[in-house]
Every structure is written in C-alpha cells, then in structure tokens.
Write a protein that holds these residues in place. Sequence first.
Motif, PDB file in Angstrom:
ATOM      1  N   VAL A 210       2.727   0.462  -6.146  1.00 14.87           N
ATOM      2  CA  VAL A 210       1.651   1.427  -6.425  1.00 14.87           C
ATOM      3  C   VAL A 210       2.184   2.816  -6.097  1.00 14.87           C
ATOM      4  O   VAL A 210       2.840   3.031  -5.084  1.00 14.87           O
ATOM      5  N   GLY A 211       1.898   3.765  -6.972  1.00 14.72           N
ATOM      6  CA  GLY A 211       2.438   5.121  -6.810  1.00 14.72           C
ATOM      7  C   GLY A 211       3.626   5.324  -7.739  1.00 14.72           C
ATOM      8  O   GLY A 211       3.897   6.444  -8.155  1.00 14.72           O
ATOM      9  N   LYS A 212       4.302   4.212  -8.094  1.00 15.73           N
ATOM     10  CA  LYS A 212       5.449   4.301  -9.012  1.00 15.73           C
ATOM     11  C   LYS A 212       5.119   3.565 -10.315  1.00 15.73           C
ATOM     12  O   LYS A 212       5.146   4.145 -11.389  1.00 15.73           O
ATOM     13  N   ASP A 213       4.756   2.291 -10.203  1.00 19.00           N
ATOM     14  CA  ASP A 213       4.428   1.510 -11.409  1.00 19.00           C
ATOM     15  C   ASP A 213       3.011   1.817 -11.891  1.00 19.00           C
ATOM     16  O   ASP A 213       2.750   1.825 -13.103  1.00 19.00           O
ATOM     17  N   ILE A 214       2.098   2.000 -10.968  1.00 18.86           N
ATOM     18  CA  ILE A 214       0.708   2.358 -11.307  1.00 18.86           C
ATOM     19  C   ILE A 214       0.288   3.471 -10.349  1.00 18.86           C
ATOM     20  O   ILE A 214       0.392   3.292  -9.130  1.00 18.86           O
ATOM     21  N   PRO A 215      -0.209   4.605 -10.873  1.00 15.07           N
ATOM     22  CA  PRO A 215      -0.690   5.636  -9.937  1.00 15.07           C
ATOM     23  C   PRO A 215      -1.941   5.140  -9.206  1.00 15.07           C
ATOM     24  O   PRO A 215      -2.774   4.452  -9.801  1.00 15.07           O
ATOM     25  N   LEU A 216      -2.037   5.487  -7.959  1.00 14.82           N
ATOM     26  CA  LEU A 216      -3.181   5.046  -7.147  1.00 14.82           C
ATOM     27  C   LEU A 216      -4.501   5.445  -7.817  1.00 14.82           C
ATOM     28  O   LEU A 216      -5.481   4.697  -7.792  1.00 14.82           O
ATOM     29  N   LYS A 217      -4.486   6.621  -8.439  1.00 12.89           N
ATOM     30  CA  LYS A 217      -5.734   7.134  -9.040  1.00 12.89           C
ATOM     31  C   LYS A 217      -6.285   6.215 -10.127  1.00 12.89           C
ATOM     32  O   LYS A 217      -7.481   6.203 -10.393  1.00 12.89           O
ATOM     33  N   GLU A 218      -5.369   5.456 -10.754  1.00 13.15           N
ATOM     34  CA  GLU A 218      -5.812   4.564 -11.826  1.00 13.15           C
ATOM     35  C   GLU A 218      -6.770   3.481 -11.299  1.00 13.15           C
ATOM     36  O   GLU A 218      -7.568   2.932 -12.046  1.00 13.15           O
ATOM     37  N   PHE A 219      -6.668   3.185 -10.022  1.00 14.53           N
ATOM     38  CA  PHE A 219      -7.519   2.151  -9.436  1.00 14.53           C
ATOM     39  C   PHE A 219      -8.968   2.613  -9.302  1.00 14.53           C
ATOM     40  O   PHE A 219      -9.859   1.798  -9.154  1.00 14.53           O
ATOM     41  N   PHE A 220      -9.160   3.932  -9.343  1.00 15.13           N
ATOM     42  CA  PHE A 220     -10.504   4.466  -9.096  1.00 15.13           C
ATOM     43  C   PHE A 220     -11.536   3.907 -10.067  1.00 15.13           C
ATOM     44  O   PHE A 220     -12.680   3.662  -9.707  1.00 15.13           O
ATOM     45  N   ASN A 221     -11.117   3.762 -11.335  1.00 17.46           N
ATOM     46  CA  ASN A 221     -12.077   3.260 -12.333  1.00 17.46           C
ATOM     47  C   ASN A 221     -12.093   1.734 -12.404  1.00 17.46           C
ATOM     48  O   ASN A 221     -12.974   1.150 -13.019  1.00 17.46           O
ATOM     49  N   ILE A 226     -10.877   0.791  -2.561  1.00 18.25           N
ATOM     50  CA  ILE A 226      -9.425   0.572  -2.438  1.00 18.25           C
ATOM     51  C   ILE A 226      -9.082   0.570  -0.953  1.00 18.25           C
ATOM     52  O   ILE A 226      -9.535   1.457  -0.214  1.00 18.25           O
ATOM     53  N   ILE A 227      -8.328  -0.428  -0.544  1.00 19.20           N
ATOM     54  CA  ILE A 227      -7.890  -0.486   0.861  1.00 19.20           C
ATOM     55  C   ILE A 227      -6.373  -0.341   0.907  1.00 19.20           C
ATOM     56  O   ILE A 227      -5.646  -1.116   0.272  1.00 19.20           O
ATOM     57  N   LEU A 228      -5.917   0.663   1.613  1.00 19.28           N
ATOM     58  CA  LEU A 228      -4.475   0.866   1.775  1.00 19.28           C
ATOM     59  C   LEU A 228      -4.015   0.136   3.041  1.00 19.28           C
ATOM     60  O   LEU A 228      -4.432   0.483   4.146  1.00 19.28           O
ATOM     61  N   ALA A 229      -3.204  -0.878   2.827  1.00 18.58           N
ATOM     62  CA  ALA A 229      -2.685  -1.670   3.959  1.00 18.58           C
ATOM     63  C   ALA A 229      -1.176  -1.771   3.779  1.00 18.58           C
ATOM     64  O   ALA A 229      -0.605  -2.859   3.759  1.00 18.58           O
ATOM     65  N   VAL A 230      -0.554  -0.602   3.625  1.00 16.82           N
ATOM     66  CA  VAL A 230       0.841  -0.563   3.186  1.00 16.82           C
ATOM     67  C   VAL A 230       1.856  -0.719   4.319  1.00 16.82           C
ATOM     68  O   VAL A 230       3.063  -0.745   4.077  1.00 16.82           O
ATOM     69  N   GLY A 231       1.382  -0.786   5.559  1.00 17.37           N
ATOM     70  CA  GLY A 231       2.305  -0.956   6.679  1.00 17.37           C
ATOM     71  C   GLY A 231       3.110   0.309   6.956  1.00 17.37           C
ATOM     72  O   GLY A 231       2.909   1.352   6.319  1.00 17.37           O
ATOM     73  N   ALA A 232       3.996   0.190   7.925  1.00 16.21           N
ATOM     74  CA  ALA A 232       4.873   1.318   8.281  1.00 16.21           C
ATOM     75  C   ALA A 232       6.287   0.766   8.316  1.00 16.21           C
ATOM     76  O   ALA A 232       6.773   0.336   9.356  1.00 16.21           O
ATOM     77  N   SER A 233       6.925   0.733   7.137  1.00 13.08           N
ATOM     78  CA  SER A 233       8.215   0.049   7.056  1.00 13.08           C
ATOM     79  C   SER A 233       9.381   0.992   6.773  1.00 13.08           C
ATOM     80  O   SER A 233      10.513   0.554   6.620  1.00 13.08           O
ATOM     81  N   LYS A 234       9.091   2.283   6.686  1.00 13.34           N
ATOM     82  CA  LYS A 234      10.189   3.219   6.407  1.00 13.34           C
ATOM     83  C   LYS A 234      10.770   3.687   7.748  1.00 13.34           C
ATOM     84  O   LYS A 234      10.073   4.337   8.536  1.00 13.34           O
ATOM     85  N   CYS A 235      12.027   3.319   7.975  1.00 11.44           N
ATOM     86  CA  CYS A 235      12.642   3.664   9.275  1.00 11.44           C
ATOM     87  C   CYS A 235      13.032   5.131   9.329  1.00 11.44           C
ATOM     88  O   CYS A 235      13.472   5.700   8.332  1.00 11.44           O
ATOM     89  N   TYR A 409     -11.621  11.352  -2.378  1.00  9.37           N
ATOM     90  CA  TYR A 409     -11.259  10.012  -1.899  1.00  9.37           C
ATOM     91  C   TYR A 409     -12.251   9.463  -0.884  1.00  9.37           C
ATOM     92  O   TYR A 409     -12.196   8.302  -0.510  1.00  9.37           O
ATOM     93  N   LYS A 410     -13.134  10.334  -0.438  1.00 11.39           N
ATOM     94  CA  LYS A 410     -14.089   9.932   0.600  1.00 11.39           C
ATOM     95  C   LYS A 410     -14.953   8.767   0.104  1.00 11.39           C
ATOM     96  O   LYS A 410     -15.390   8.749  -1.042  1.00 11.39           O
ATOM     97  N   ASP A 411     -15.167   7.815   0.947  1.00 10.85           N
ATOM     98  CA  ASP A 411     -15.993   6.636   0.636  1.00 10.85           C
ATOM     99  C   ASP A 411     -15.452   5.814  -0.540  1.00 10.85           C
ATOM    100  O   ASP A 411     -16.189   5.073  -1.191  1.00 10.85           O
ATOM    101  N   LYS A 412     -14.186   6.001  -0.851  1.00  9.79           N
ATOM    102  CA  LYS A 412     -13.581   5.229  -1.946  1.00  9.79           C
ATOM    103  C   LYS A 412     -12.322   4.518  -1.446  1.00  9.79           C
ATOM    104  O   LYS A 412     -12.061   3.369  -1.775  1.00  9.79           O
ATOM    105  N   ILE A 413     -11.542   5.246  -0.646  1.00  9.14           N
ATOM    106  CA  ILE A 413     -10.297   4.678  -0.120  1.00  9.14           C
ATOM    107  C   ILE A 413     -10.419   4.493   1.392  1.00  9.14           C
ATOM    108  O   ILE A 413     -10.945   5.368   2.088  1.00  9.14           O
ATOM    109  N   PHE A 414      -9.921   3.354   1.865  1.00  6.89           N
ATOM    110  CA  PHE A 414      -9.914   3.082   3.308  1.00  6.89           C
ATOM    111  C   PHE A 414      -8.502   2.619   3.690  1.00  6.89           C
ATOM    112  O   PHE A 414      -7.746   2.180   2.827  1.00  6.89           O
ATOM    113  N   SER A 415      -8.190   2.706   4.940  1.00 10.01           N
ATOM    114  CA  SER A 415      -6.845   2.295   5.353  1.00 10.01           C
ATOM    115  C   SER A 415      -6.932   1.428   6.608  1.00 10.01           C
ATOM    116  O   SER A 415      -7.930   1.473   7.341  1.00 10.01           O
TER     117      SER A 415
END
Length: 449
Positions: A210-221, A226-235, A409-415
């Motif tokens: 997400v962000g590369k293959d599909i823009p996050l904004k596309e999920f809005f419709n 949307i729940i962002l649970a992307v972790g913290a994996s970038k060292c 993004y308020k009330d639409k995206i959560f993390s």
Amino acid sequence: MPIQERVKLRELSAEDRICNYNEISLGLSEKELEYEANRCLQCKKPSCIKGCPAGLDIPRFIKLSREKKFNEALSEILEINPFSATCARVCPYGFQCEGSCVLNKTGRPIAIGAIHRFISDYGEYRMKMVDDDKKVSGKVAIIGGGIAGLSAAYELSRSGVDVDIYESRPVIGGLARVSIPPYRLAREVLDREIVYILSHGAKIKNNIVVGKDIPLKEFFNMYDYIILAVGASKCWSLRLSSNEENDFFAYSAIEFIENYMFRKKIFDRTLKILIIGGGNTAIDVGRISIREDLVPTIIYRRGKAQMPALPKEIEEAEEEGVKFKFFEVPKRAILENGKFKGIEALQARLGAPDSSGRPSFEVIEGSEHFIEGDVLVSAIGQEVDSEVLAGCDIHLERGLLPHDFGGEYKDKIFSCGDAVSGPSVVVKAMRSGLEVARDVIGRLKERNP
Ligand code: SF4
C-alpha cells in the motif's frame, strides 16, 4: 504453610540448541502442570492479573487447568487474546504476571507462562463468532498482517464485519514470523493461531504494498474504515560511512534475520559479525549467527546491566557463545579498497541519568581503537516505513504513526501496534489491535444501528 518449590522448567541445553532452531523451552508435562497449578493460592485479590497486559483472568485459567478443563480454559483466554500460544512463549513473564504474583517475593512465583502454554497447546481452538443479534455490518481494510493487524481482524470479523488484510510480504504474521526466531516461537504454533484467526472470515491480500501498488487514498471509497497496522520494521541507519545516506556494507537487523528465517543463507563462509545495539533484536542477530556458524560480537555503548534486552536472552546468548563488548561507541567504518574491515570505536562510561532515569553514557575522548569485523549489522532501533503514506498528508512523529489523524483522515483512519508505540512485546501489539477494532465496531454500530 511452607511454600513449595516452583516447578523446574525443562529446556534444551546450550549444546543441544546451537546447531538448530528447535524451541528451547520444552513446556510442562501433565504431572508438572498439576503440581504447579496446585501451588496457586487462588488469591481473593490476585495481583498476577495486574501484571498481564492482556488482562487475562489468571487464577481462573489455573483453576480450570487443575480440573483438566483445558478446552474451556483456552476458550476463555481466546476471548481476549487470539495469540494465546504465541504470548505463552514470548511474553516476558518475569516482568509481567509472574513478577506480580504474590509468591514472587518468596522467589517462587507460579509458573504462569508454562501453565498458559500447556492450555494453549492442549486445548481446542474453537471458532467463536458473536451472537447474530450483536453482529455489525461494515467493511474495514487493515494494512499490515502482523500481530496487531491480525488481532484487529479477529475482533472485527467475529463481530460480522467484512475485513480485508493487505500485506506486503508473501506470508502473513509480520515481525512475529519474520524476526522472532523459531527457537523462541515454533512456526507451526504461529501458523495454528493465524489459521484460527482467519477462520472467522477475514481475507488476506498478500504481495500488495500500500502506498506503492495502491495509494492509501484509494481505500477511502472502498471501505468504511482503514486501520494502519504496518509495524515498525525499518531499521535506523548507523551512518558510519562518509556516504551519510547509505551504509552500503551494513545490514539492517531485520533484513539479516528475515533472510535466515526464510532459509536464505547470506554468507557461505565463517565471518565475524559486528552487531551494534543492545536490545532483543541485537541478541537475536547474535544467536542466529551462532546457529549459522558465524562469529558474532554485540557492541553496546552502555554496560550489561543497562542493556534493554531481556536478562534471560542475554544469559542464553552468552551460554551459546555470543561475545559482548560493552562501553563501546562506534565512530566510523574502516574500509580498505571499498571492503569493510571493522570499525573505529571510542570507549564510554556511564554518566548522569537522563530524563527517563536511565544512566547516560559519556564518550572518553582520545580512546579511539579498532574492532575487526567482516560484516556490520545495525540493531539500534526501528521506525515505520513511511511508504504506506505516499500521497497522503500524514507525517510520522519521531518515526511513528500518530494516534489520531486530523483533517480529511479524521474518523476514517486508525492506527495500532508497533507502528504507534515503537517496537514492543507481542502481547501489547495484540491488545492494541483488539482495542482499535473495538473502537471501530462501536463506530459501525452508531452508523448502522
Ligand atoms: Fe495464583 Fe500468584 Fe495469581 Fe495468587 S497472584 S492467584 S498465587 S498466580
């Protein structure tokens, strides 16, 4: 009444474990379980519960296990922790429930973790949806198929919500699969729990960044939430070379571990691995290196007592042959004809406590010296990979996602999970996923009463 001895937990010896990835902890036999469960005082005000980040009713599951009602005990645990067997293996019990057990002051706390593991391994995973009249309708996208994302998916899907999980990797499980070595968490255990979670209806969409293959904004419709649970994996980069942008000779700890977890050998000969960092990830790199016939040295800027890694992990790493160098601060990488030869480091000593109360470190001027190595691994910390936010006006705060999103993004995206808290223990990521899901379920109920 004298306090009985705590059961002795059986483990593989260092000799038996350094040539394989088998689980080190061997769990309890039924007899040992019976003995240990009977030691529990069934306190009227059980302090152990306060130490459990999941809030499990510990005396209750111990009582059920005494009565050999393992299925019932597991069903009750799964109501608030779908990663029961995983947490039973990787939770730092000494700092949680066992550390809070009333018997801890005698040095003989109940082996809650081992009892929890027995129940999770011998109880039956029964699918449990909420009653039809309590089901809610709605569609939710979860970005990230790790512990937090899967926990959110579990809570939502068993409540009747349509859930799609978008995962960038070809496999699901996030950092629990990618970076917890199997000697702490056997993959069949993780797989069993993921199968159970997904049996409630959530669908997986692998290999989608997400962000590369599909823009996050596309999920809005496409979705209600949307729940962002992307972790913290970038060292974090060590930045020890003159090329500030790229330590081209260095591996990130996650990259190193991920390669070996998927059985892709990076090196075909014995090399000296210099691991910079003092947390559990640095220890994991060291212990994996031992199992891969490499020669690891962990380099940390404070002393052993200040290491953020769990004491048991440090102890086991030492038993297995991982070397440590304390009070060392890397200054620069030494390259010869473009080839990494080692690092120049400065000696350090403890200074005054910082704002968190932890002793700071002071570099000793003029103490430069050389530490030889063939490979450098950065294990100094992790943050969120911001790629997922491409095209959105959302910014990381100190490398992490905000709790609340403003504007459109308020009330639409959560993390939730590590993406918000930073790298943490599995049980906290699990709880964070459940909590965000419950918030979303409440909102869906208000929308569609
Ligand atoms: Fe049992 Fe210890 Fe909890 Fe008391 S505090 S109920 S002894 S596990």
